[in-house]
Scaffold this motif. Structure first.
Motif, mmCIF file in Angstrom:
data_model
loop_
_atom_site.group_PDB
_atom_site.id
_atom_site.type_symbol
_atom_site.label_atom_id
_atom_site.label_comp_id
_atom_site.label_asym_id
_atom_site.label_seq_id
_atom_site.Cartn_x
_atom_site.Cartn_y
_atom_site.Cartn_z
ATOM 1 N N LEU A 1 0.845 -1.191 0.000
ATOM 2 C CA LEU A 1 0.000 0.000 0.000
ATOM 3 C C LEU A 1 0.879 1.240 0.000
ATOM 4 C CD1 LEU A 1 -2.807 -1.026 2.523
ATOM 5 C CD2 LEU A 1 -2.880 -1.063 0.022
ATOM 6 N N LEU A 2 1.964 1.202 0.787
ATOM 7 C CA LEU A 2 2.902 2.311 0.863
ATOM 8 C C LEU A 2 4.326 1.778 0.838
ATOM 9 C CD1 LEU A 2 3.714 5.303 1.395
ATOM 10 C CD2 LEU A 2 3.463 4.811 3.845
ATOM 11 N N ASP A 3 5.080 2.225 -0.139
ATOM 12 C CA ASP A 3 6.505 1.929 -0.185
ATOM 13 C C ASP A 3 7.216 3.111 0.478
ATOM 14 O OD1 ASP A 3 9.146 1.318 -0.728
ATOM 15 O OD2 ASP A 3 8.985 1.690 -2.890
ATOM 16 N N ALA A 4 7.162 3.137 1.807
ATOM 17 C CA ALA A 4 7.709 4.265 2.566
ATOM 18 C C ALA A 4 9.210 4.391 2.348
ATOM 19 C CB ALA A 4 7.394 4.104 4.052
ATOM 20 N N GLU A 5 9.900 3.288 2.304
ATOM 21 C CA GLU A 5 11.355 3.323 2.132
ATOM 22 C C GLU A 5 11.733 3.937 0.787
ATOM 23 O OE1 GLU A 5 14.883 0.067 1.622
ATOM 24 O OE2 GLU A 5 13.418 -0.310 3.217
ATOM 25 N N GLY A 6 11.064 3.500 -0.275
ATOM 26 C CA GLY A 6 11.347 4.036 -1.604
ATOM 27 C C GLY A 6 10.990 5.511 -1.706
ATOM 28 N N LEU B 1 10.708 7.698 0.773
ATOM 29 C CA LEU B 1 11.622 8.459 1.622
ATOM 30 C C LEU B 1 12.982 8.634 0.940
ATOM 31 C CD1 LEU B 1 11.598 9.848 4.349
ATOM 32 C CD2 LEU B 1 12.354 7.711 5.390
ATOM 33 N N SER B 2 13.444 7.614 0.244
ATOM 34 C CA SER B 2 14.736 7.743 -0.441
ATOM 35 C C SER B 2 14.650 8.777 -1.559
ATOM 36 C CB SER B 2 15.226 6.398 -0.968
ATOM 37 O OG SER B 2 14.474 5.992 -2.089
ATOM 38 N N ARG B 3 13.498 8.863 -2.247
ATOM 39 C CA ARG B 3 13.340 9.880 -3.293
ATOM 40 C C ARG B 3 13.274 11.284 -2.709
ATOM 41 N NH1 ARG B 3 10.107 5.879 -4.954
ATOM 42 N NH2 ARG B 3 8.112 6.884 -4.559
ATOM 43 N N LEU B 4 12.978 11.383 -1.420
ATOM 44 C CA LEU B 4 12.922 12.680 -0.728
ATOM 45 C C LEU B 4 14.198 12.936 0.075
ATOM 46 C CD1 LEU B 4 9.236 12.533 0.537
ATOM 47 C CD2 LEU B 4 10.117 13.865 -1.386
ATOM 48 N N CYS B 5 15.248 12.208 -0.245
ATOM 49 C CA CYS B 5 16.554 12.351 0.437
ATOM 50 C C CYS B 5 16.424 12.178 1.948
ATOM 51 C CB CYS B 5 17.200 13.690 0.089
ATOM 52 S SG CYS B 5 17.515 13.884 -1.669
ATOM 53 N N GLY B 6 15.520 11.296 2.365
ATOM 54 C CA GLY B 6 15.369 10.978 3.784
ATOM 55 C C GLY B 6 14.573 11.974 4.595
ATOM 56 N N MET C 1 7.772 13.905 3.542
ATOM 57 C CA MET C 1 6.975 12.733 3.215
ATOM 58 C C MET C 1 5.631 12.796 3.921
ATOM 59 S SD MET C 1 7.759 8.632 3.538
ATOM 60 C CE MET C 1 7.463 8.440 5.279
ATOM 61 N N ARG C 2 5.655 13.117 5.197
ATOM 62 C CA ARG C 2 4.410 13.205 5.969
ATOM 63 C C ARG C 2 3.484 14.264 5.372
ATOM 64 N NH1 ARG C 2 1.742 15.935 9.464
ATOM 65 N NH2 ARG C 2 3.239 17.611 9.666
ATOM 66 N N LEU C 3 4.019 15.440 5.069
ATOM 67 C CA LEU C 3 3.207 16.525 4.514
ATOM 68 C C LEU C 3 2.587 16.143 3.175
ATOM 69 C CD1 LEU C 3 5.455 19.600 5.382
ATOM 70 C CD2 LEU C 3 3.264 18.987 6.431
ATOM 71 N N ILE C 4 3.369 15.512 2.310
ATOM 72 C CA ILE C 4 2.862 15.099 0.997
ATOM 73 C C ILE C 4 1.746 14.076 1.152
ATOM 74 C CG2 ILE C 4 3.448 13.818 -1.111
ATOM 75 C CD1 ILE C 4 6.214 15.234 -0.971
ATOM 76 N N SER D 1 4.220 9.112 -4.778
ATOM 77 C CA SER D 1 4.098 9.131 -3.318
ATOM 78 C C SER D 1 4.319 7.763 -2.696
ATOM 79 C CB SER D 1 2.714 9.666 -2.925
ATOM 80 O OG SER D 1 2.529 10.965 -3.435
ATOM 81 N N GLY D 2 4.752 6.790 -3.473
ATOM 82 C CA GLY D 2 5.019 5.461 -2.942
ATOM 83 C C GLY D 2 3.781 4.623 -2.715
ATOM 84 N N LEU D 3 2.653 5.036 -3.277
ATOM 85 C CA LEU D 3 1.379 4.338 -3.083
ATOM 86 C C LEU D 3 1.182 3.374 -4.258
ATOM 87 C CD1 LEU D 3 -0.572 7.518 -1.994
ATOM 88 C CD2 LEU D 3 0.448 5.781 -0.492
ATOM 89 N N LYS D 4 1.957 2.309 -4.246
ATOM 90 C CA LYS D 4 2.067 1.430 -5.405
ATOM 91 C C LYS D 4 0.768 0.719 -5.765
ATOM 92 C CE LYS D 4 6.988 0.588 -5.379
ATOM 93 N NZ LYS D 4 7.984 -0.413 -5.723
ATOM 94 N N ALA D 5 0.077 0.151 -4.800
ATOM 95 C CA ALA D 5 -1.147 -0.581 -5.104
ATOM 96 C C ALA D 5 -2.224 0.365 -5.644
ATOM 97 C CB ALA D 5 -1.645 -1.320 -3.862
#
Length: 132
Positions: free
Chosen positions: A20-25, A27-32, A37-40, A82-86
């Motif tokens: 549902l969320l690829d948080a790691e991916g 976050l890496s695109r947002l340079c950590g 990430m939370r705001l988006i 936004s990492g919301l793959k599904a």
């Protein structure tokens, strides 16, 4: 699908299941930067995603498949970025079906999109420590 979309929508592990969320991916695109990430993600579910869902529904109600396809395309991009793959995969399906002009399949796909959106929103808000 385009090669970049195939990479974005690739499963994160060997299970073959899209998260549902690829948080790691993401976050890496947002340079950590976890705050960005939370705001988006909060904005996506509080504003952008809801508006796009309504635009798709309105397009379906008017049988305007061009609008449905265009909005599904924007929705897919926003979700994938936004990492919301599904959720992005549901949007890709809807976009493809709009191009093919199959209204019955579109209605089923919209139901799936709505369900996936709701499930994803709940999971993301839990991940972020917020109530929906």
């Amino acid at each position: 699908a385009l090669p970049i979309l195939e990479r974005v929508l690739a499963p994160c592990d060997d299970s073959g299941v899209l998260p549902l969320l690829d948080a790691e991916g993401f976050l890496s695109r947002l340079c950590g930067n976890a705050e960005i990430m939370r705001l988006i993600l909060v904005r996506f579910f509080a504003e952008d995603g809801r508006l796009m869902l309504q635009e798709v529904k309105d397009g379906l109600d008017r049988s305007d498949l061009k609008v449905v396809g265009d909005v599904a395309h924007r929705f897919k991009g926003a979700a994938a970025n936004s990492g919301l793959k599904a959720l992005a995969l549901c949007c890709l399906t809807l976009e493809s079906q709009a191009a093919q002009g199959n209204r019955e399949l579109l209605l089923d796909s919209f139901d799936e999109l709505y369900s996936k959106y709701t499930t994803t929103e709940e999971a993301v808000m839990n991940f972020l420590g917020r109530k929906t």
